[in-house]
Design an enzyme around this catalytic site. Structure first.
Site, short mmCIF file in Angstrom:
data_model
loop_
_atom_site.label_atom_id
_atom_site.label_comp_id
_atom_site.label_asym_id
_atom_site.label_seq_id
_atom_site.Cartn_x
_atom_site.Cartn_y
_atom_site.Cartn_z
N TYR A 296 37.21 59.06 83.19
CA TYR A 296 38.03 57.86 83.27
C TYR A 296 37.64 57.04 84.50
O TYR A 296 37.58 55.81 84.46
CB TYR A 296 39.50 58.25 83.31
CG TYR A 296 40.47 57.14 83.01
CD1 TYR A 296 40.46 56.51 81.77
CD2 TYR A 296 41.41 56.74 83.95
CE1 TYR A 296 41.35 55.50 81.49
CE2 TYR A 296 42.31 55.73 83.66
CZ TYR A 296 42.28 55.11 82.43
OH TYR A 296 43.17 54.11 82.15
N CYS B 139 46.89 48.05 83.90
CA CYS B 139 46.05 49.22 83.59
C CYS B 139 44.72 49.17 84.33
O CYS B 139 44.34 50.10 85.02
CB CYS B 139 45.80 49.32 82.10
SG CYS B 139 47.28 49.72 81.19
N HIS B 140 44.00 48.07 84.17
CA HIS B 140 42.68 48.00 84.77
C HIS B 140 42.46 46.68 85.50
O HIS B 140 41.34 46.28 85.76
CB HIS B 140 41.60 48.24 83.73
CG HIS B 140 41.83 49.50 82.96
ND1 HIS B 140 42.46 49.51 81.75
CD2 HIS B 140 41.57 50.79 83.26
CE1 HIS B 140 42.58 50.75 81.32
NE2 HIS B 140 42.04 51.55 82.22
N GLY B 141 43.57 45.96 85.76
CA GLY B 141 43.51 44.80 86.63
C GLY B 141 42.88 43.55 86.06
O GLY B 141 42.02 42.94 86.70
#
Lengths: 421, 175
Positions: A296, B139-141
């Site tokens: 991840y 979540c991932h910007g």
């Protein structure tokens, strides 16, 4: 009287009767009784047995959990809570299963570290290594599917994020994702099929484990010196020596996993998964299970969707070709003064990747993940092939028995393993 | 000569047998694979009618359509100006604001981040709206602007605009 002409190998007539029709008794005798193990094997060689026992435990606890679980979006979460509160010993079954998954990965990671450090993946055990990587891949898939089943927030959003990885594939991505989900979002069709696949994949793993074990028994186990067995003096029989040794390992393992199951059953769980799945609210941090976190971290370290997905899958795929990336003929890192340290750094790096994979992808953590990503691939693609050419390995002992006689120092044999066979 | 023609005959038989076997296997597998695609009841396009008369300027609501969240925001004058004055070359997925709305004050979006499918923040007044005053995916910007266009972060595309129409001034039909 047909029995008269049949061979009488064993005292027990039932065994003779079976053996004549299906030589399974002599097979097990050969593979698990007289099977010669190198006598210098340390406790790292117990982790294959530990992994097998854990797999069986997971299958058994899983079957009993399935008897009380309902794979429906409206009922899944409640059925898991019912297992925890109302089903007799349901809490125990579930904690064995959830912590068993984590311990399964701990064991398999140690098993892989053993294989890498002592060069077990090299000739003639390459296929064995490939089967092992397949098992690892299937384990990751199975654990991901299983994590979806309790239908908590992490289940739902973990499934959403992972299935969305496939939408990064050009042209067919969206269609593939919809096909995998059976819906336009993670829904009831998804939960149903994930349950079906989570149930069947462990049996596939079990089958491949059978091949994995059969393959290692063809040329025998590797050992810490990484040299071949040359005579009977180099080995001990599996029964009773290794069986006893493995039993001690299982006992120690039992104490450790019991301590977690009974005193810290949620140590490795995410609290957000005790909130029922809500398709309209994403948790602030989607955290993968720790055992998948290194990959991840790689995914998030790349600022491009397709690139991140490609490198994440590439990080697993590259393991398959490790036997051909390593150009050194010496197996064990004990005799490889340079590679040894890069190998250890690789393990530390993998651990660090896992650590930052569970933290938000920003600032320093993102930088660390990127450095870790570079080392991960650099280790396989640059360090491993080149070290083999420039490194001068230490002299190998002439035989495994020699290890105990202070062997290796005056050995006339060159480092090459070619003629030993 | 007889030998040769016999070989050709063998080749033909072998090839046709393998071909028929392969086609048969593929035909057999197809229904199984196809069964994993969305079922008819899932495909049956759901429509959602939303009453937007209660939404104040600057407010947003979230409704559910086809299992996905849909954002409906009544944009302020400033937000509309911001969305309209952006230089196209600054955009990762260039699209004019006029092509994304039917009425300037109403912005309707599928609230699913185009990166990995999280629901971006920015609907509640207390949420972080990101650096471009639109939405921010935790979540991932990924940062989205006041037209739902991707401005920064890993998402490849703008937030999708679902098919919708105004039934009257205060009712939107999505789907």
């Amino acid at each position: 009287m047909s029995g008269n002409s049949e061979p009488r190998k064993y005292k027990n007539p039932v065994l003779n009767w079976i053996e004549f029709r299906l030589p399974i008794i002599s097979y097990f005798e050969k593979e698990y009784g007289d099977y010669p193990m190198p006598k210098n094997c340390n406790y790292f060689w117990s982790f294959g047995a530990l992994a097998t026992i854990t797999l069986v435990t997971m299958i058994v606890s899983g079957i009993f959990l399935a008897m009380n679980y309902t794979p429906h979006t409206e009922m899944a979460f409640d059925s898991v809570e019912r297992i925890m509160r109302d089903v007799n010993y349901g809490w125990l079954l579930r904690y064995i299963h959830s912590n068993g998954a984590a311990f399964f990965f701990i064991i398999v990671y140690i098993h892989i570290v053993r294989g890498m450090y002592y060069g077990s993946y090299k000739y003639p055990r390459e296929l064995n290594w490939i089967l092992g990587v397949f098992i690892y891949l299937l384990m990751m898939a199975t654990s991901f599917l299983g994590y979806t089943l309790p239908w908590g927030q992490m289940s739902y959003w973990g499934a959403t994020v992972i299935t969305n990885l496939f939408s990064a594939i050009p042209f067919i991505g969206e269609g593939l994702k919809t096909w995998l989900l059976g819906d336009y979002t993670v829904g009831n069709a998804t939960l149903n099929r994930f349950f079906a696949l989570h149930y069947v994949l462990p049996f596939v793993i079990f089958g491949i484990v059978g091949l994995h074990v059969a393959a290692v028994h063809v040329h025998g186990s590797n050992n810490p010196a990484g040299i071949d067995i040359r005579s009977k003096n180099d080995t001990v029989n599996f029964f009773p020596y290794m069986l006893i040794k493995d039993t001690i390992a299982v006992c120690v393992f039992g104490v450790l996993i019991s301590a977690v199951i009974f005193f810290g059953p949620n140590l490795m769980a995410e609290v957000d998964n005790y909130i029922p799945a809500d398709p309209l609210v994403t948790p602030a941090h989607i955290v993968p299970n720790w055992y998948l976190a290194p990959f991840y971290a790689i995914l998030r370290a790349v600022p491009d969707k397709l690139g991140g997905v490609a490198l994440m899958f590439g990080a697993i795929a590259i393991l398959f070709v490790l036997p051909w990336l390593d150009t050194s003929k010496v197996r064990s890192c004990n005799f490889r003064p340079m590679y040894k340290w890069f190998m250890m750094l690789f393990f530390v790096n993998f651990f660090v990747l896992g650590y930052v994979g569970m933290l938000p992808a920003e600032g320093l953590y993102l930088l660390i993940a990127r450095v870790g990503l570079v080392y991960y691939f650099g280790f396989f693609l640059i360090i491993t092939p080149f070290i083999g050419w420039i490194e001068k390995p230490k002299t190998l002992p002439a035989s495994i028995s020699d290890v105990y006689l202070g062997g290796g120092k005056e050995s006339p044999l060159p480092a090459s393993q070619k003629e030993i066979h | 000569m007889a030998e040769n023609s016999n070989n050709k005959r063998r080749d033909f038989l072998q090839l046709s047998t393998v071909t028929i076997g392969a086609v048969g296997t593929a035909a057999f597998i197809w229904p199984f694979l196809k069964s994993m695609n969305p079922a008819e009841d899932t495909i049956a396009l759901g429509t959602t009618e939303v009453d937007v008369s209660q939404i104040e300027e600057g407010q947003s609501i979230t409704v559910k359509w086809r299992g996905k969240p849909v954002f409906i925001r009544k944009r302020t004058k400033d937000e509309i100006d911001e969305a309209k004055t952006v230089n196209m070359s600054d955009l990762k997925d260039p699209e004019e604001d006029v092509d994304r709305v039917k009425k300037d004050e109403w912005l309707v979006l599928v609230g699913v981040c185009t990166h990995l499918g999280c629901v971006p923040l920015g609907q509640k007044l207390t949420d972080s709206k990101g650096e471009y005053n639109g939405w921010y995916c935790p979540c991932h910007g990924s940062h989205y602007d006041t037209s739902g266009r991707i401005r920064k972060g890993p998402a490849p595309e703008n937030l999708a605009v679902p098919p919708y129409s105004f039934l009257n001034d205060t009712t939107i039909k999505i789907g």
